[in-house]
Design a protein around this motif. Sequence first.
Motif, PDB file in Angstrom:
ATOM      1  N   LEU A  94       0.853  -1.189   0.000  1.00  0.00           N
ATOM      2  CA  LEU A  94       0.000   0.000   0.000  1.00  0.00           C
ATOM      3  C   LEU A  94       0.884   1.231   0.000  1.00  0.00           C
ATOM      4  N   VAL A  95       0.432   2.290  -0.633  1.00  0.00           N
ATOM      5  CA  VAL A  95       1.142   3.557  -0.600  1.00  0.00           C
ATOM      6  C   VAL A  95       0.191   4.609  -0.050  1.00  0.00           C
ATOM      7  N   SER A  96       0.584   5.221   1.054  1.00  0.00           N
ATOM      8  CA  SER A  96      -0.209   6.295   1.651  1.00  0.00           C
ATOM      9  C   SER A  96       0.367   7.632   1.219  1.00  0.00           C
ATOM     10  N   GLN A  97      -0.515   8.539   0.850  1.00  0.00           N
ATOM     11  CA  GLN A  97      -0.096   9.884   0.479  1.00  0.00           C
ATOM     12  C   GLN A  97      -0.656  10.910   1.463  1.00  0.00           C
ATOM     13  N   CYS A  98      -1.051  10.439   2.624  1.00  0.00           N
ATOM     14  CA  CYS A  98      -1.673  11.283   3.635  1.00  0.00           C
ATOM     15  C   CYS A  98      -0.687  12.312   4.169  1.00  0.00           C
ATOM     16  N   THR A  99      -1.142  13.557   4.282  1.00  0.00           N
ATOM     17  CA  THR A  99      -0.295  14.626   4.832  1.00  0.00           C
ATOM     18  C   THR A  99      -0.967  15.313   6.013  1.00  0.00           C
ATOM     19  N   SER A 100      -2.066  14.737   6.520  1.00  0.00           N
ATOM     20  CA  SER A 100      -2.824  15.435   7.562  1.00  0.00           C
ATOM     21  C   SER A 100      -2.648  14.851   8.960  1.00  0.00           C
ATOM     22  N   ILE A 101      -1.634  14.022   9.172  1.00  0.00           N
ATOM     23  CA  ILE A 101      -1.403  13.465  10.499  1.00  0.00           C
ATOM     24  C   ILE A 101      -0.478  14.410  11.258  1.00  0.00           C
ATOM     25  N   SER A 102      -0.898  14.808  12.445  1.00  0.00           N
ATOM     26  CA  SER A 102      -0.098  15.783  13.186  1.00  0.00           C
ATOM     27  C   SER A 102       1.022  15.138  13.987  1.00  0.00           C
ATOM     28  N   ALA A 103       0.842  13.882  14.432  1.00  0.00           N
ATOM     29  CA  ALA A 103       1.883  13.229  15.231  1.00  0.00           C
ATOM     30  C   ALA A 103       1.714  11.727  15.154  1.00  0.00           C
ATOM     31  N   GLY A 104       2.831  11.000  15.243  1.00  0.00           N
ATOM     32  CA  GLY A 104       2.781   9.540  15.298  1.00  0.00           C
ATOM     33  C   GLY A 104       2.837   8.876  13.934  1.00  0.00           C
ATOM     34  N   ILE A 105       2.771   7.549  13.962  1.00  0.00           N
ATOM     35  CA  ILE A 105       2.820   6.735  12.749  1.00  0.00           C
ATOM     36  C   ILE A 105       1.468   6.688  12.067  1.00  0.00           C
ATOM     37  N   ALA A 106       0.414   6.647  12.881  1.00  0.00           N
ATOM     38  CA  ALA A 106      -0.937   6.557  12.348  1.00  0.00           C
ATOM     39  C   ALA A 106      -1.839   7.502  13.120  1.00  0.00           C
ATOM     40  N   GLY A 107      -2.926   7.872  12.504  1.00  0.00           N
ATOM     41  CA  GLY A 107      -3.897   8.736  13.147  1.00  0.00           C
ATOM     42  C   GLY A 107      -5.297   8.263  12.818  1.00  0.00           C
ATOM     43  N   VAL A 108      -6.260   8.866  13.459  1.00  0.00           N
ATOM     44  CA  VAL A 108      -7.652   8.558  13.160  1.00  0.00           C
ATOM     45  C   VAL A 108      -8.311   9.818  12.624  1.00  0.00           C
ATOM     46  N   PRO A 109      -9.238   9.680  11.693  1.00  0.00           N
ATOM     47  CA  PRO A 109      -9.921  10.868  11.179  1.00  0.00           C
ATOM     48  C   PRO A 109     -10.698  11.548  12.311  1.00  0.00           C
TER      49      PRO A 109
END
Length: 123
Positions: A94-109
């Motif tokens: 998988l390739v993630s292009q997410c740029t909206s995570i403020s901290a950490g490896i993963a985030g929740v919407p």
Amino acid sequence: KITIMARVKANISKLIVGFIIKNKQGLDILGDNTLNGMIDEESTLFKKGDIFSACFIFAMPLLTAGEYSITSSVAKGSLEEHNILHWQNDALILVSQCTSISAGIAGVPMQSIAIERIKNEFT
């Protein structure tokens, strides 16, 4: 939704199907297996020639930009004592292009982000 399909080559009791999502460094991000959803032992019995499909539906966390891999597995037994029948590293990339995570490896919407002035005590 992650679906894992396979054909059974020999009779199996206590079938377990699972997956792990890992980041590029090999760190486990999340994973699960069918033991968490099986209610009765009959649902884990399969005969030679059977084809099964294990489906995992979940809210995918937001992942920082980069590559991730999904490893899938098929085993028999229990969580404490099992035999791996098939293990597929990097079954899917998988390739993630997410740029909206403020901290950490993963985030929740976020359902909502707000700031509100309640009171200014200095006026």
